[in-house]
Design a protein around this motif. Structure first.
Motif, PDB file in Angstrom:
ATOM      1  N   VAL A   1       5.042  -2.643   0.387  1.00  0.00           N
ATOM      2  CA  VAL A   1       4.853  -1.333  -0.226  1.00  0.00           C
ATOM      3  C   VAL A   1       3.407  -1.300  -0.711  1.00  0.00           C
ATOM      4  CG1 VAL A   1       5.548   0.193  -2.097  1.00  0.00           C
ATOM      5  CG2 VAL A   1       7.270  -1.172  -0.903  1.00  0.00           C
ATOM      6  N   ALA A   2       2.647  -0.325  -0.218  1.00  0.00           N
ATOM      7  CA  ALA A   2       1.219  -0.241  -0.537  1.00  0.00           C
ATOM      8  C   ALA A   2       0.914   1.077  -1.243  1.00  0.00           C
ATOM      9  CB  ALA A   2       0.396  -0.350   0.730  1.00  0.00           C
ATOM     10  N   PRO A   3       0.165   1.019  -2.332  1.00  0.00           N
ATOM     11  CA  PRO A   3      -0.173   2.246  -3.063  1.00  0.00           C
ATOM     12  C   PRO A   3      -1.278   3.035  -2.368  1.00  0.00           C
ATOM     13  CG  PRO A   3      -1.212   0.366  -4.111  1.00  0.00           C
ATOM     14  CD  PRO A   3      -0.370  -0.175  -2.985  1.00  0.00           C
ATOM     15  N   THR A   4      -1.155   4.351  -2.389  1.00  0.00           N
ATOM     16  CA  THR A   4      -2.193   5.198  -1.786  1.00  0.00           C
ATOM     17  C   THR A   4      -3.158   5.738  -2.840  1.00  0.00           C
ATOM     18  OG1 THR A   4      -0.808   7.162  -1.982  1.00  0.00           O
ATOM     19  CG2 THR A   4      -0.670   5.925   0.080  1.00  0.00           C
ATOM     20  N   ASP A   5      -2.904   5.456  -4.098  1.00  0.00           N
ATOM     21  CA  ASP A   5      -3.710   6.042  -5.165  1.00  0.00           C
ATOM     22  C   ASP A   5      -4.643   5.040  -5.852  1.00  0.00           C
ATOM     23  OD1 ASP A   5      -1.729   4.574  -6.374  1.00  0.00           O
ATOM     24  OD2 ASP A   5      -1.342   6.039  -7.958  1.00  0.00           O
ATOM     25  N   MET A   6      -4.885   3.896  -5.219  1.00  0.00           N
ATOM     26  CA  MET A   6      -5.720   2.863  -5.838  1.00  0.00           C
ATOM     27  C   MET A   6      -6.979   2.554  -5.038  1.00  0.00           C
ATOM     28  SD  MET A   6      -2.805   0.298  -7.332  1.00  0.00           S
ATOM     29  CE  MET A   6      -4.016  -0.777  -8.087  1.00  0.00           C
TER      30      MET A   6
ATOM     31  N   GLN B   1     -11.669  -1.862   6.854  1.00  0.00           N
ATOM     32  CA  GLN B   1     -12.084  -0.504   7.209  1.00  0.00           C
ATOM     33  C   GLN B   1     -10.902   0.464   7.276  1.00  0.00           C
ATOM     34  OE1 GLN B   1     -15.577   0.178   7.573  1.00  0.00           O
ATOM     35  NE2 GLN B   1     -15.383  -1.806   6.556  1.00  0.00           N
ATOM     36  N   LEU B   2      -9.705  -0.030   6.972  1.00  0.00           N
ATOM     37  CA  LEU B   2      -8.500   0.797   7.015  1.00  0.00           C
ATOM     38  C   LEU B   2      -8.036   1.072   5.592  1.00  0.00           C
ATOM     39  CD1 LEU B   2      -6.662  -1.004   9.945  1.00  0.00           C
ATOM     40  CD2 LEU B   2      -8.086   1.053  10.044  1.00  0.00           C
ATOM     41  N   HIS B   3      -8.499   2.174   5.034  1.00  0.00           N
ATOM     42  CA  HIS B   3      -8.163   2.544   3.670  1.00  0.00           C
ATOM     43  C   HIS B   3      -6.758   3.133   3.624  1.00  0.00           C
ATOM     44  CE1 HIS B   3     -12.157   1.616   2.204  1.00  0.00           C
ATOM     45  NE2 HIS B   3     -12.576   2.069   3.378  1.00  0.00           N
ATOM     46  N   ILE B   4      -5.976   2.669   2.672  1.00  0.00           N
ATOM     47  CA  ILE B   4      -4.562   3.030   2.578  1.00  0.00           C
ATOM     48  C   ILE B   4      -4.425   4.501   2.168  1.00  0.00           C
ATOM     49  CG2 ILE B   4      -2.364   2.515   1.457  1.00  0.00           C
ATOM     50  CD1 ILE B   4      -3.419   0.259   3.287  1.00  0.00           C
TER      51      ILE B   4
ATOM     52  N   GLU C   1      -1.596   8.114   2.775  1.00  0.00           N
ATOM     53  CA  GLU C   1      -0.209   8.484   3.067  1.00  0.00           C
ATOM     54  C   GLU C   1       0.085   8.570   4.559  1.00  0.00           C
ATOM     55  OE1 GLU C   1       1.297  11.845   0.870  1.00  0.00           O
ATOM     56  OE2 GLU C   1       0.254  11.185  -0.937  1.00  0.00           O
ATOM     57  N   GLU C   2      -0.888   8.984   5.359  1.00  0.00           N
ATOM     58  CA  GLU C   2      -0.693   9.130   6.804  1.00  0.00           C
ATOM     59  C   GLU C   2      -0.404   7.807   7.501  1.00  0.00           C
ATOM     60  OE1 GLU C   2      -2.678  12.551   5.136  1.00  0.00           O
ATOM     61  OE2 GLU C   2      -3.256  10.446   5.061  1.00  0.00           O
ATOM     62  N   MET C   3      -0.633   6.685   6.807  1.00  0.00           N
ATOM     63  CA  MET C   3      -0.401   5.364   7.389  1.00  0.00           C
ATOM     64  C   MET C   3       1.048   4.895   7.210  1.00  0.00           C
ATOM     65  SD  MET C   3      -3.989   3.600   6.241  1.00  0.00           S
ATOM     66  CE  MET C   3      -3.737   2.005   6.976  1.00  0.00           C
ATOM     67  N   GLU C   4       1.905   5.735   6.669  1.00  0.00           N
ATOM     68  CA  GLU C   4       3.321   5.380   6.511  1.00  0.00           C
ATOM     69  C   GLU C   4       3.873   4.849   7.834  1.00  0.00           C
ATOM     70  OE1 GLU C   4       7.077   4.712   5.259  1.00  0.00           O
ATOM     71  OE2 GLU C   4       5.529   5.414   3.867  1.00  0.00           O
ATOM     72  N   GLY C   5       4.513   3.679   7.777  1.00  0.00           N
ATOM     73  CA  GLY C   5       5.113   3.089   8.967  1.00  0.00           C
ATOM     74  C   GLY C   5       4.163   2.236   9.796  1.00  0.00           C
ATOM     75  N   LEU C   6       2.920   2.060   9.351  1.00  0.00           N
ATOM     76  CA  LEU C   6       1.953   1.236  10.077  1.00  0.00           C
ATOM     77  C   LEU C   6       2.509  -0.181  10.276  1.00  0.00           C
ATOM     78  CD1 LEU C   6      -1.006   0.830  11.160  1.00  0.00           C
ATOM     79  CD2 LEU C   6      -1.563   0.051   8.846  1.00  0.00           C
ATOM     80  N   GLU C   7       2.267  -0.735  11.454  1.00  0.00           N
ATOM     81  CA  GLU C   7       2.647  -2.122  11.745  1.00  0.00           C
ATOM     82  C   GLU C   7       1.427  -2.846  12.303  1.00  0.00           C
ATOM     83  OE1 GLU C   7       6.311  -2.795  13.896  1.00  0.00           O
ATOM     84  OE2 GLU C   7       6.942  -0.743  13.422  1.00  0.00           O
TER      85      GLU C   7
ATOM     86  N   MET D   1       1.915   9.292  -7.942  1.00  0.00           N
ATOM     87  CA  MET D   1       1.639   8.084  -7.178  1.00  0.00           C
ATOM     88  C   MET D   1       2.546   8.052  -5.954  1.00  0.00           C
ATOM     89  SD  MET D   1       1.681   4.149  -8.432  1.00  0.00           S
ATOM     90  CE  MET D   1       3.226   3.414  -7.978  1.00  0.00           C
ATOM     91  N   ASN D   2       1.957   7.883  -4.787  1.00  0.00           N
ATOM     92  CA  ASN D   2       2.721   7.761  -3.561  1.00  0.00           C
ATOM     93  C   ASN D   2       2.443   6.406  -2.932  1.00  0.00           C
ATOM     94  OD1 ASN D   2       3.851  10.370  -3.590  1.00  0.00           O
ATOM     95  ND2 ASN D   2       1.933  11.217  -2.844  1.00  0.00           N
ATOM     96  N   ASP D   3       3.511   5.710  -2.631  1.00  0.00           N
ATOM     97  CA  ASP D   3       3.403   4.435  -1.942  1.00  0.00           C
ATOM     98  C   ASP D   3       3.832   4.633  -0.503  1.00  0.00           C
ATOM     99  OD1 ASP D   3       2.715   3.225  -4.356  1.00  0.00           O
ATOM    100  OD2 ASP D   3       4.762   2.595  -4.787  1.00  0.00           O
ATOM    101  N   ILE D   4       3.306   3.780   0.372  1.00  0.00           N
ATOM    102  CA  ILE D   4       3.726   3.814   1.773  1.00  0.00           C
ATOM    103  C   ILE D   4       4.317   2.465   2.145  1.00  0.00           C
ATOM    104  CG2 ILE D   4       2.060   5.580   2.467  1.00  0.00           C
ATOM    105  CD1 ILE D   4       0.402   3.246   3.716  1.00  0.00           C
ATOM    106  N   ASN D   5       5.093   2.461   3.189  1.00  0.00           N
ATOM    107  CA  ASN D   5       5.711   1.234   3.694  1.00  0.00           C
ATOM    108  C   ASN D   5       4.994   0.814   4.967  1.00  0.00           C
ATOM    109  OD1 ASN D   5       8.093   1.065   1.834  1.00  0.00           O
ATOM    110  ND2 ASN D   5       8.368   3.113   2.665  1.00  0.00           N
TER     111      ASN D   5
END
Length: 109
Positions: free
Chosen positions: A19-24, A91-94, A96-102, A1-5
């Motif tokens: 903190v958003a999960p990328t595996d859900m 339309q923005l599916h979470i 890993e590449e979205m790490e650091g999104l603001e 499981m990888n989460d992004i911030n």
């Protein structure tokens, strides 16, 4: 499981570190709803079908976002408060590449 911030500024101007999960298989609209960052009934009104723009956000830093699709573009063409950096959260599916999104949640019509 990888989460992004990610950082989400709500409609009151308060910035939240999330903190958003990328595996859900979640999208940004669902993250905003699950953290209760927008008043109930004012986000995701159409259930994430790109048909209402209630989940519109302004992208401050576009870490890893996919290009806008035709349905999203068409909905934003009819929405209120649209800016050049507007996107629909549904339309923005979470991923890993979205790490650091603001993003900032757009006003509700």
């Amino acid at each position: 499981m990888n989460d992004i911030n990610i950082k989400i500024t709500d409609r009151d101007g308060v910035t939240h570190d999330i903190v958003a999960p990328t595996d859900m298989s979640m999208n940004l609209m669902e993250i905003i709803r699950s953290y209760e960052l927008a008043e109930e009934g004012t986000i995701g009104v159409c259930g994430g079908m790109a048909m209402c723009a209630s989940c519109q956000v302004y992208v401050i830093s576009d870490s890893g976002l996919v290009e806008m699709g035709d349905e999203e573009d068409a909905m934003l063409a009819e929405a209120y408060h649209v800016k050049e950096n507007s996107r629909l959260g549904c339309q923005l599916h979470i991923v890993e590449e979205m790490e650091g999104l603001e993003v900032e949640i757009a006003p509700y019509p």
